[in-house]
Design an enzyme around this catalytic site. Structure first.
Site, PDB file in Angstrom:
ATOM      1  CE  LYS A  73      65.269  36.913  39.076  1.00 40.63           C
ATOM      2  NZ  LYS A  73      65.478  35.486  39.689  1.00 40.63           N
ATOM      3  CB  SER A 148      67.535  33.561  36.852  1.00 44.08           C
ATOM      4  OG  SER A 148      66.689  33.698  37.810  1.00 44.08           O
ATOM      5  CB  SER A 172      67.246  31.541  40.587  1.00 42.34           C
ATOM      6  OG  SER A 172      67.239  31.296  39.322  1.00 42.34           O
TER       7      SER A 172
HETATM    8  N1  GLN Z   1      69.076  27.358  37.244  1.00 43.62           N
HETATM    9  C1  GLN Z   1      67.695  26.996  37.157  1.00 43.62           C
HETATM   10  C2  GLN Z   1      67.181  27.136  35.723  1.00 43.62           C
HETATM   11  O1  GLN Z   1      67.851  27.188  34.850  1.00 43.62           O
HETATM   12  C3  GLN Z   1      66.915  28.044  38.065  1.00 43.62           C
HETATM   13  C4  GLN Z   1      66.224  28.988  37.777  1.00 43.62           C
HETATM   14  C5  GLN Z   1      65.625  29.835  39.053  1.00 43.62           C
HETATM   15  O2  GLN Z   1      65.717  29.402  39.994  1.00 43.62           O
HETATM   16  N2  GLN Z   1      64.736  31.047  38.469  1.00 43.62           N
HETATM   17  O3  GLN Z   1      65.790  26.969  35.536  1.00 43.62           O
END
Ligand code: GLN
Length: 488
Positions: A73, A148, A172
């Site tokens: 990532k 994400s 995420s």
């Molecule tokens: N969906 C969550 C957010 O929008 C998770 C993001 C994450 O785990 N980086 O913040």
């Protein structure tokens, strides 16, 4: 034979047996990355990967990761490779050091092929907000990959590489894993060093990873876990051999699930699969029972997560000011204030600005008690509820969300006044610092969905033990877009 569709373990055996060379594997992976249709990638590392592979003449039985291609990532620092976290604000930034997990993989001989796209700065759950646009789901390009860590998911689910690094602040890794039919792990907070992972909300952040079998996930946990003097929040607790748990006869057999979450799932196929899985686990000697998680705490998950994560992000990302790295202002700035305002205005998308506003508003002196401190109190109640849960159960087992991946146009990352707890419950593991694994469960009209196991702190071994049982029941080890499998 498609060598890229193998698990790490199988690919390793092929390398040991000299059925294929590291250079050949790297060429295959590069080809796949170049033709991936999901918009999954940021910078590539092809030349360095080729060089690294060319030096590998032999792989020994105990060198599991040597010669295995992987992707990472784009919010992990990678020396000499542009790293933007899919944000305009960091375009052109080339780190001078590797994140600890990247160093560990490098030292083990794994070969980094490319960096993957994400929701800008890892804030988001859809994979639609990268500076390079939407990352699509390999199973249906009109749908989201989930975020994400969208690019890492798309890469592993497409069969480009057998594993990928991601990060998990709210879900995420574990949510996209469900949307792509692969395994996605977030270990206990502090189990793995976060040195070199761009902070989003450090009290919630964890290094995570995608792979295509429980064994591979356990092997990655072995390699990446452990104390690191560069991350003072990393745990000194002994690293166990997590792969040994896969075959152990373990006494922990109590599984709990939250009926309110099952009731709120809109896709019947997911509920049916989940119930079938429970029946099979009971036949195998597990005790499965319901646990009533107070509804007010379920409803508090999303606001609690948003206030805490946005507050921490506002503070952490104050360094993205156009001075030290990344984007430069438009040239008209005359004072340092104008300079930073210009860089930040041009560098961040509206989603990030919205989150900074939520964070700054929550941290204002006059709001802090009502918003930030109350969110911390709610977080404590949620963590305590899980403490109570683990006095009665060894595992929390739940589907990952209410449905399969939605259509791109239905995806929204806006603050929702009516948050749906069923789509946010994976965040319990972050708020309470618990280890949690998503595994593939089944398909609805060729769209995958997963099931999630959460266990108590540092009980990764238990997760892998139950994970292997579930993998055997469901039969979805090593599924990619090219292998048509059923699940249950
Ligand atoms: N969906 C969550 C957010 O929008 C998770 C993001 C994450 O785990 N980086 O913040």
């Amino acid at each position: 034979m498609n060598y890229l569709n193998l698990t790490i373990k199988e690919m390793h055996q092929a390398l040991v047996d000299k059925k294929i060379s590291a250079s050949q594997l790297v060429e295959l992976a590069i080809e796949k990355v170049q033709s991936n249709p999901c918009n999954a990638y940021e910078a590539t590392n092809f030349e360095q990967a080729r060089k690294q592979a060319s030096l590998i003449t032999e792989v020994k039985q105990d060198e599991l990761f040597k010669g295995i291609p992987y992707v990472c990532k784009d919010n992990f620092s990678t020396k000499d490779i542009e790293t933007t976290a899919s944000s305009k604000v960091l375009e052109g930034y080339i780190p001078t050091f590797d994140a600890q997990v990247v160093s560990l993989l490098n030292n083990a001989g794994a070969i980094l092929i490319a960096k993957t796209s994400l929701d800008e700065l890892a804030m988001g759950g859809t994979g639609t907000t990268s500076h390079k646009g939407v990352t699509t789901n390999p199973y249906d390009h009109t749908r989201i990959a989930g975020g994400s860590s969208c690019g890492s998911l798309a890469s592993v689910a497409s069969g480009d590489v057998p594993f990928a690094l991601g990060s998990d602040t709210g879900d995420s890794v574990r949510k996209p894993a469900s949307h792509g039919g692969v395994y996605g792990m977030k270990p206990t907070w502090g189990r793995i060093s976060r040195f070199g992972l761009f902070p989003f909300a450090p009290s919630l952040d964890a290094v995570g990873y995608f792979a295509r079998s429980t064994y591979d996930i356990a092997a990655l946990t072995n390699l990446l876990s452990g104390y690191d003097s560069k991350d003072m929040s990393s745990s000194t607790k002994e690293v166990e051999d997590y792969t040994s748990y896969l075959t152990k006869d373990i006494k922990a057999k109590r599984i709990g699930y939250i009926p309110a979450i099952i009731k709120a799932i809109t896709n019947n196929k997911i509920v049916e699969s989940f119930n079938k899985l429970i029946e099979k686990l009971k036949q195998e000697g597990y005790q499965v029972d319901t646990y009533e998680f107070p509804q007010d705490l379920l409803d508090a998950l999303y606001p609690t997560y948003m206030v805490i994560s946005c507050s921490e992000a506002t503070s952490n990302d104050a360094n993205l000011d156009g001075v030290k790295f990344g984007i430069k202002p438009d040239g008209s700035a005359k004072t340092w204030e104008e300079y930073m305002i210009s860089a930040r205005t041009r560098g961040f998308s509206s989603l990030i600005k919205r989150r900074f506003i939520i964070g700054s508003f929550s941290l204002l002196a006059e709001n802090q008690d009502e918003l930030f401190r109350n969110a911390q109190r709610a977080r404590r109640l949620i963590a305590n509820q899980m403490k109570d849960f683990f006095t009665k159960f060894d595992y929390l087992l739940l589907p990952c969300g209410r449905d399969v991946a939605c259509k791109i146009e239905e995806a929204s990352d806006k603050w929702s006044s009516k948050p749906n707890f069923v789509d946010n419950h994976l965040g319990i593991a972050n708020l309470a610092g618990l280890p949690s694994l998503t595994l593939p469960l089944g398909y609805d009209s060729n769209l995958p969905y997963g099931v999630n196991i959460t266990a108590n702190h540092f009980q990764e071994g238990l997760i892998f033990n139950l994970g292997q049982h579930i993998e055997d029941i469901v039969g979805l080890a090593n599924s990619t877009i090219e292998s048509h499998k059923e699940g249950i």
